[in-house]
Design an enzyme around this catalytic site. Structure first.
Site, short mmCIF file in Angstrom:
data_model
loop_
_atom_site.label_atom_id
_atom_site.label_comp_id
_atom_site.label_asym_id
_atom_site.label_seq_id
_atom_site.Cartn_x
_atom_site.Cartn_y
_atom_site.Cartn_z
N ASP A 98 39.17 78.95 66.80
CA ASP A 98 39.61 77.59 67.09
C ASP A 98 38.95 77.17 68.41
O ASP A 98 39.18 77.80 69.44
CB ASP A 98 41.15 77.57 67.23
CG ASP A 98 41.74 76.20 66.94
OD1 ASP A 98 42.80 76.15 66.29
OD2 ASP A 98 41.11 75.19 67.34
N ASP A 199 39.03 71.50 67.62
CA ASP A 199 40.24 70.77 67.98
C ASP A 199 39.92 69.35 68.44
O ASP A 199 39.09 69.15 69.32
CB ASP A 199 40.92 71.55 69.13
CG ASP A 199 42.29 71.02 69.44
OD1 ASP A 199 43.14 71.07 68.53
OD2 ASP A 199 42.51 70.56 70.56
N GLU A 254 38.70 68.74 63.45
CA GLU A 254 40.00 68.09 63.37
C GLU A 254 39.83 66.68 63.92
O GLU A 254 39.43 66.51 65.08
CB GLU A 254 41.06 68.84 64.20
CG GLU A 254 42.44 68.24 64.00
CD GLU A 254 43.41 68.52 65.12
OE1 GLU A 254 42.96 68.69 66.26
OE2 GLU A 254 44.62 68.55 64.87
N HIS A 330 49.96 74.36 61.88
CA HIS A 330 50.87 74.66 62.98
C HIS A 330 51.42 73.40 63.66
O HIS A 330 52.29 73.48 64.53
CB HIS A 330 50.13 75.52 64.00
CG HIS A 330 48.97 74.80 64.58
ND1 HIS A 330 47.84 74.46 63.84
CD2 HIS A 330 48.77 74.28 65.79
CE1 HIS A 330 47.01 73.79 64.59
NE2 HIS A 330 47.54 73.66 65.79
N ASP A 331 50.86 72.24 63.27
CA ASP A 331 51.31 70.96 63.85
C ASP A 331 52.16 70.15 62.90
O ASP A 331 52.60 69.04 63.25
CB ASP A 331 50.10 70.07 64.19
CG ASP A 331 49.27 70.60 65.32
OD1 ASP A 331 48.07 70.30 65.36
OD2 ASP A 331 49.82 71.33 66.19
O1 TEU Z 1 46.34 68.54 67.51
C1 TEU Z 1 45.90 67.24 67.73
C2 TEU Z 1 46.73 66.15 67.14
O2 TEU Z 1 46.28 65.03 67.13
C3 TEU Z 1 48.10 66.31 66.65
O3 TEU Z 1 48.18 67.35 65.75
C4 TEU Z 1 49.00 66.43 67.84
O4 TEU Z 1 49.00 67.76 68.29
C5 TEU Z 1 50.41 66.06 67.49
O5 TEU Z 1 50.87 66.96 66.53
C6 TEU Z 1 50.52 64.63 67.01
O6 TEU Z 1 51.89 64.34 66.90
C7 TEU Z 1 45.49 69.52 68.11
C8 TEU Z 1 46.13 70.88 67.91
O7 TEU Z 1 46.18 71.17 66.52
C9 TEU Z 1 47.49 70.82 68.54
O8 TEU Z 1 48.22 72.03 68.28
C10 TEU Z 1 47.32 70.63 70.03
O9 TEU Z 1 48.59 70.44 70.63
C11 TEU Z 1 46.46 69.39 70.33
O10 TEU Z 1 45.32 69.26 69.51
C12 TEU Z 1 45.93 69.46 71.76
O11 TEU Z 1 44.99 70.51 71.84
#
Ligand code: TEU
Ligand code: CA
Length: 555
Positions: A98, A199, A254, A330-331
């Site tokens: 990642d 990311d 992403e 995970h989000d």
């Molecule tokens: O996530 C970016 C993102 O835009 C969303 O997933 C955000 O984390 C949130 O869930 C919106 O409500 C990426 C990673 O997957 C996330 O775990 C990190 O917190 C974020 O970037 C910052 O690095």
């Protein structure tokens, strides 16, 4: 047309902190993952994506990196990583890291130097601006509540952080930053890593002049405003040209807020930038009517809206780009809870139905740890049950600080949408802590591990696990699944998700009943040559029972 290996692949996402603890400190680690490679291989996955394992103060569970070339001691050593990588390759699988390079941790040496003065080697590695009328340079909001700017007295300036203050944004306008990132990529690629999940990579190019967001500035409107900036193509092209094109790797960007048209620019089959994109349209459905609440809601997803979100991407990228296919990560909340029904009466059937609906589409499927078991949301009832800064901060801001919403309502929204739902530890068996750890788990397990766990699933030929295993086998064996064009059927139908795939004279018909009612649908399934997979053990033709999902092949 020749196809790339990652177009035939299925990816299994491992959240290291919650996957398997091997030294009983309650935290998942690399030796624990190595111990579980047989399981991932048994499922049939070709690739493993690891969430960040680098040295980090863990303000955002590793998405705040303090040293890109060091393993976080909580997860083990670089030797443990080398062992995991070698064992992954020995299983015939590949490993994605990642790559978090829109921002670093504020503990990174670059930032520690940058904040000291305006004229050192790293002064221009981040985005610093003078106060405007004594205030923040613009109205941008960060993703985890609050202004996207933090003032540093020793430098007399603000720095930008689209996420937490502990996650300062790198200045990609600075060619030295780009070269530093490219060196990090080479370090891991030269170790034999097979690619990267990148990311929020579509945030690295900021709008020129950093103007205010129009309308109500929120986390969501700020991210949407910044996404897909003016030099993104240029930066990704340079990254591909100078690094990625020199390796046989897989890259997935992403891209919150991207549209299919944007995605084709970055992941077009000839774009020479990235291979595929994580888009967010289907995971951002039923947004709250109040823009300040964004994703926080307790509404079920409406099937016609889900179809618009997924079908749009299937049609737009067909033959032009490549989709990633995912229900959760995970989000995101757990798939069966968010998109279907986690009531014990329906959960297994519903989880299988979701698997079929997604895995028969065009693109590379991603299975998030536990999704193959039908793991569910935590159904939390108290703010004390949350550990994710996004959840805790939004509750503090909207309920306690602004008193914009009452606690019980916000708790319903958090229970439905929080990232914590996905971070309860993997459920291996019905023993204490589900076999995840013999210590005290860093985060409480979902108590339903006694009913939902790997050990029971492997003993039950009707389990979600074996359904996912078969979906993956079918993908590996069936070209129309991998390469077929996509034909949507009845997009307005709010009960059944049906679509066809076509390739070299073969047609696939996929039918999924998203309701707990019995319905009938006739798509000439009687004329099919064979039924490839179903989540019922018999076929009742045009009758679709609750959450019934089946796939027919027409030769
Ligand atoms: O996530 C970016 C993102 O835009 C969303 O997933 C955000 O984390 C949130 O869930 C919106 O409500 C990426 C990673 O997957 C996330 O775990 C990190 O917190 C974020 O970037 C910052 O690095
Ligand atoms: Ca551990």
């Amino acid at each position: 047309m020749t196809h790339k290996w990652w177009q035939n692949a299925v990816v299994y996402q491992v959240y290291p902190m919650s996957f398997q603890d091997s030294n009983n400190d309650g935290i998942g680690d690399l030796p624990g993952i190595t111990k579980r490679l047989d399981y991932i291989h048994q499922l049939g996955a070709d690739v493993i994506w690891l969430n960040p394992i680098y040295k980090s103060p863990n303000k955002d569970n590793g998405y705040d990196i303090a040293d890109y070339r060091a393993i976080n001691p909580e997860y083990g050593t670089m030797k443990d990583f080398d062992t995991l990588l070698a064992a992954t390759h020995k299983h015939g699988m590949k490993l994605l890291m990642d790559l978090v390079v829109n921002h670093t941790s504020d503990q990174h040496e670059w930032f520690q130097e940058s904040k000291k003065s305006k004229d050192n080697k790293y002064s221009d590695f981040y985005i610093w601006r003078d106060p405007v009328d004594g205030h923040e340079p613009n109205n941008w909001r960060e993703a985890f509540s609050g202004s996207a700017w933090t003032y540093v007295p020793e430098r007399g300036q603000y720095y930008l952080h689209l996420f937490a203050p502990g996650q300062p944004d790198l200045n990609w306008e600075n060619p030295e930053v780009r070269q530093a990132v490219f060196d990090i990529e080479r370090f891991w690629l030269d170790k034999g890593v097979d690619g990267f999940r990148m990311d929020v990579i579509n945030l690295i190019s900021k709008p020129a002049g950093l103007p205010d967001v129009a309308g109500v500035p929120t986390a969501g409107t700020t991210l949407d405003f910044v996404a897909d900036g003016p030099r993104l193509n240029e930066f990704l092209h340079q990254m591909n040209d100078e690094v990625l094109s020199h390796y046989d790797v897989m890259t997935v960007g992403e891209m919150p807020g991207s549209t299919p048209e944007d995605a084709i620019k970055y992941t077009g089959l000839e774009s020479n930038e990235l291979n595929m994109v994580f888009q967010f349209q289907h995971v951002n459905l039923s947004p709250n009517p109040d823009v300040r609440l964004g994703k926080w809601n307790d509404q079920p997803v409406k099937l016609p809206e889900l179809k618009v979100a997924l079908n749009r991407w299937q049609k737009a990228l067909d033959g032009k780009g490549w989709n990633s296919l995912y229900w959760n990560n995970h989000d995101q909340p757990r798939a069966v809870s968010r998109f279907s029904n986690d009531d014990p009466k329906y959960r297994v059937r519903a989880a299988k139905m979701l698997g079929t609906t997604l895995h028969m589409m065009q693109g590379t499927p991603y299975v998030y740890e536990g999704e193959e078991l039908g793991m569910t949301n935590g159904h939390f009832t108290s703010i004390d049950q949350y550990e994710d800064l996004e959840s805790i901060n939004i509750y503090q801001e909207l309920v306690e600080q602004d008193k914009m919403i009452d606690g019980p309502t916000m708790l319903k929204y958090l229970a439905n949408m929080s990232r914590d739902n996905a971070r309860t530890p993997m459920q291996w068996d019905a023993s204490q802590n589900a076999g995840f750890t013999k210590g005290t788990p860093w985060y409480a397990l979902n108590p339903n591990y006694k009913e939902i766990n790997v050990e029971d699933a492997l003993k039950d030929k009707e389990s979600v696990f074996y359904h996912y295993q078969k979906l993956i086998q079918l993908r590996h064996q069936t070209d129309v699944i991998k390469y077929g064009t996509f034909e949507e059927l009845d997009p307005k139908d709010d009960q059944v998700y049906a679509y066809r795939r076509h390739y070299e004279g073969k047609t696939l018909l996929v039918m999924s009943n998203f309701t707990d009612q019995t319905v009938t649908r006739d798509y000439d399934q009687q004329k099919a040559a064979e039924m490839l997979i179903s989540n019922y053990d018999d076929d009742q033709g045009t009758t679709l029972r609750p959450y019934e999902s089946k796939v027919y092949l027409f030769a």
